[in-house]
Design an enzyme around this catalytic site. Structure first.
Site: not given
Length: 165
Positions: A139, A121
């Site tokens: 995401d 991330d």
């Protein structure tokens, strides 16, 4: 399978999401230092983080079993999405696009989980000292695809309701 053309053409979108997701994660790995934020905007940082859990770091504190559990789930969902897309008629646009976004995102995060044992991330949104959990392009694609599916259901329900009136 019927002789009607399939919506499988939308699989290109899943491939594009997958490639862009992997490319942006590799750029983050090359250009960012782990856990050191780089301010892009007053509410947006790029911060390299690793998520061994699921969405919003769910089960991230577990011993490692979650890696294979989430891998199996993402693999099963990905297969289901591919089958679903290929069974849709080519005349549909919104639903196969939504499913392709979800598929591309799922495959991007699956790639990370299998190769690295965690998801990479790097996008960090915040307001003052309140931080939203870090996320990535995969995401984002999954979230957009899910919203598109909700809109599709509402639209279809509205259309059916109007037809019955």
């Amino acid at each position: 399978m019927s002789k009607q053309a399939s919506a499988a053409i939308w699989l290109w979108l899943a491939v594009a999401v997958f490639v862009l997701d992997i490319a942006t994660k590799q750029l983050a790995e090359m250009l960012l230092v782990y856990a050191q934020p780089v301010e892009i905007l007053p509410v947006l940082n790029f911060t390299l983080l690793y998520n061994p859990g699921a969405a919003f770091s769910f089960l991230a504190d577990q011993s490692g079993w979650q890696r294979w559990f989430f891998t199996a789930i993402k693999l099963a969902v990905s297969i289901m999405l591919i089958v679903w897309i290929t069974r849709l008629p080519r005349t549909l646009l919104w639903l196969p696009a939504a499913l392709a976004l979800i598929l591309g995102g799922a495959l991007g995060n699956l790639f990370d989980r299998v190769l690295f044992g965690h998801v990479i991330d790097f996008i960090s949104v915040h307001w003052q000292n309140a931080y939203f959990p870090a996320f990535n392009l995969a995401d984002s694609a999954i979230s957009i695809g899910a919203v598109m599916m909700v809109v599709d259901v509402i639209r279809e329900t509205w259309h059916d309701w109007r037809q019955r009136r």
